[in-house]
Design a protein around this motif. Structure first.
Motif, PDB file in Angstrom:
ATOM      1  N   TYR A 154      -0.886   3.626   9.280  1.00 37.39           N
ATOM      2  CA  TYR A 154       0.442   3.933   8.768  1.00 37.39           C
ATOM      3  C   TYR A 154       1.417   4.081   9.937  1.00 37.39           C
ATOM      4  O   TYR A 154       1.101   4.739  10.935  1.00 37.39           O
ATOM      5  N   TYR A 187       8.653  -5.929   8.928  1.00 34.55           N
ATOM      6  CA  TYR A 187       8.249  -4.778   9.742  1.00 34.55           C
ATOM      7  C   TYR A 187       8.443  -5.075  11.225  1.00 34.55           C
ATOM      8  O   TYR A 187       9.002  -4.265  11.964  1.00 34.55           O
ATOM      9  N   LYS A 197      -7.244   2.080   7.745  1.00 34.29           N
ATOM     10  CA  LYS A 197      -5.852   2.269   7.370  1.00 34.29           C
ATOM     11  C   LYS A 197      -5.009   2.546   8.604  1.00 34.29           C
ATOM     12  O   LYS A 197      -5.446   3.239   9.520  1.00 34.29           O
ATOM     13  N   ILE A 250       2.652   7.690  13.627  1.00 32.87           N
ATOM     14  CA  ILE A 250       1.567   6.714  13.515  1.00 32.87           C
ATOM     15  C   ILE A 250       0.296   7.444  13.125  1.00 32.87           C
ATOM     16  O   ILE A 250      -0.040   8.483  13.713  1.00 32.87           O
ATOM     17  N   GLN A 251      -0.409   6.921  12.131  1.00 35.38           N
ATOM     18  CA  GLN A 251      -1.689   7.493  11.721  1.00 35.38           C
ATOM     19  C   GLN A 251      -2.669   6.354  11.461  1.00 35.38           C
ATOM     20  O   GLN A 251      -2.480   5.566  10.527  1.00 35.38           O
ATOM     21  N   SER A 264      -3.563   9.341  16.161  1.00 34.62           N
ATOM     22  CA  SER A 264      -2.224   9.560  15.615  1.00 34.62           C
ATOM     23  C   SER A 264      -1.244   9.689  16.767  1.00 34.62           C
ATOM     24  O   SER A 264      -1.631   9.905  17.919  1.00 34.62           O
ATOM     25  N   ASP A 301       5.376   5.285  10.227  1.00 36.49           N
ATOM     26  CA  ASP A 301       6.494   5.847   9.470  1.00 36.49           C
ATOM     27  C   ASP A 301       6.215   5.773   7.973  1.00 36.49           C
ATOM     28  O   ASP A 301       7.071   5.359   7.181  1.00 36.49           O
ATOM     29  N   SER A 302       4.984   6.151   7.615  1.00 35.22           N
ATOM     30  CA  SER A 302       4.507   6.205   6.219  1.00 35.22           C
ATOM     31  C   SER A 302       4.328   4.838   5.577  1.00 35.22           C
ATOM     32  O   SER A 302       4.033   4.754   4.386  1.00 35.22           O
ATOM     33  N   GLN A 303       4.508   3.754   6.313  1.00 35.73           N
ATOM     34  CA  GLN A 303       4.279   2.409   5.786  1.00 35.73           C
ATOM     35  C   GLN A 303       2.840   1.995   6.080  1.00 35.73           C
ATOM     36  O   GLN A 303       2.397   2.066   7.229  1.00 35.73           O
ATOM     37  N   ASP A 304       2.135   1.552   5.066  1.00 38.82           N
ATOM     38  CA  ASP A 304       0.731   1.163   5.201  1.00 38.82           C
ATOM     39  C   ASP A 304       0.649  -0.311   5.591  1.00 38.82           C
ATOM     40  O   ASP A 304       0.828  -1.200   4.764  1.00 38.82           O
ATOM     41  N   LEU A 305       0.381  -0.577   6.867  1.00 40.21           N
ATOM     42  CA  LEU A 305       0.315  -1.956   7.348  1.00 40.21           C
ATOM     43  C   LEU A 305      -0.836  -2.728   6.720  1.00 40.21           C
ATOM     44  O   LEU A 305      -0.768  -3.954   6.573  1.00 40.21           O
TER      45      LEU A 305
END
Length: 233
Positions: free
Chosen positions: A66, A83, A64, A5-6, A30, A68-72
């Protein structure tokens, strides 16, 4: 370790008439895959708002996030629904079980939307109820369960579609201290044995410190403190 998570600069503004209320002010944090992260703070600090954005139930006004590299932040409604169905399991303070359905049917319900066969849904629901210690209660309705049992059903339901992220919003808020301890131990077991990434919102600072790898403290829509309690394996 893999960053799972980021979040960067997350803001959330709610509009009431011509005025706006800022619930989140540039929140950044994160979490690593397999981490148990707790978010603590008084009511109105923005904890649940942040959790709802992380779960795809709400969207940020800016920033922003993310998973698992998916941009919500750029997901459309149907993408957020996918998702929520495939990545996230959510546990709520009020359990949110369907009163007219048995424990087994409550757990099986999310799998209906994942297009699993009836036999597969039933068997997995039975397995999950056994996992949370309710193999003998599968045909009981929520009104026939104790608070702790109802929350165990809710946890089993959250695991139905094999999520990688488990979100818990005050999961012990309606439970007595003994039952709350049992639920928290179950969450700790799931984190350790299944490598589930867990983000838990709670008022219980002591339990958060005992369970979590890290604790984030929120105040007035901001993260004001971060503390590490357990190192990742």
């Amino acid at each position: 370790m893999q960053t799972f998570i980021q979040a960067s600069g997350i803001c959330k503004e709610y509009h009431k008439g011509q005025s706006g209320v800022m619930a989140l002010h540039g929140v950044s944090f994160s979490a690593q895959a397999g981490e148990f992260l707790s978010i603590v703070g008084r009511s109105g600090s923005g904890k649940s708002t942040l959790l709802n954005i992380l779960g795809g139930l709400d969207t940020a006004s800016a920033g922003k996030i993310y998973v698992d590299s998916q941009d919500l932040a750029v997901m459309r409604r149907y993408q957020l629904a996918l998702y929520r169905r495939t990545m996230v399991g959510m546990i709520f303070q009020s359990f949110n079980l369907i009163p007219s359905c048995s424990a087994l049917d409550n757990v099986a319900l999310p799998m209906t939307f994942a297009a699993r066969s009836k036999s597969e849904r039933t068997q997995r629901a039975k397995d999950l109820l056994a996992l949370v210690g309710l193999a003998q209660r599968e045909h009981h309705k929520p009104s026939e369960l104790s608070g702790g049992e109802a929350q165990r059903v809710a946890i089993a339901r959250a695991l139905a579609n094999q999520p990688r992220l488990l979100l818990a919003d005050e999961p012990t808020g309606n439970l007595d201290s003994h039952t709350a301890g049992e639920i928290l131990e179950l969450l700790l077991k799931l984190n350790a044995e299944r490598n589930l990434t867990i983000v838990m919102v709670t008022h219980d600072v002591v339990s958060a410190a005992d369970l979590s790898h890290r604790v984030l403290r929120m105040l007035d829509g901001r993260i004001v403190e971060e503390e590490e309690f357990r190192r990742m394996a």
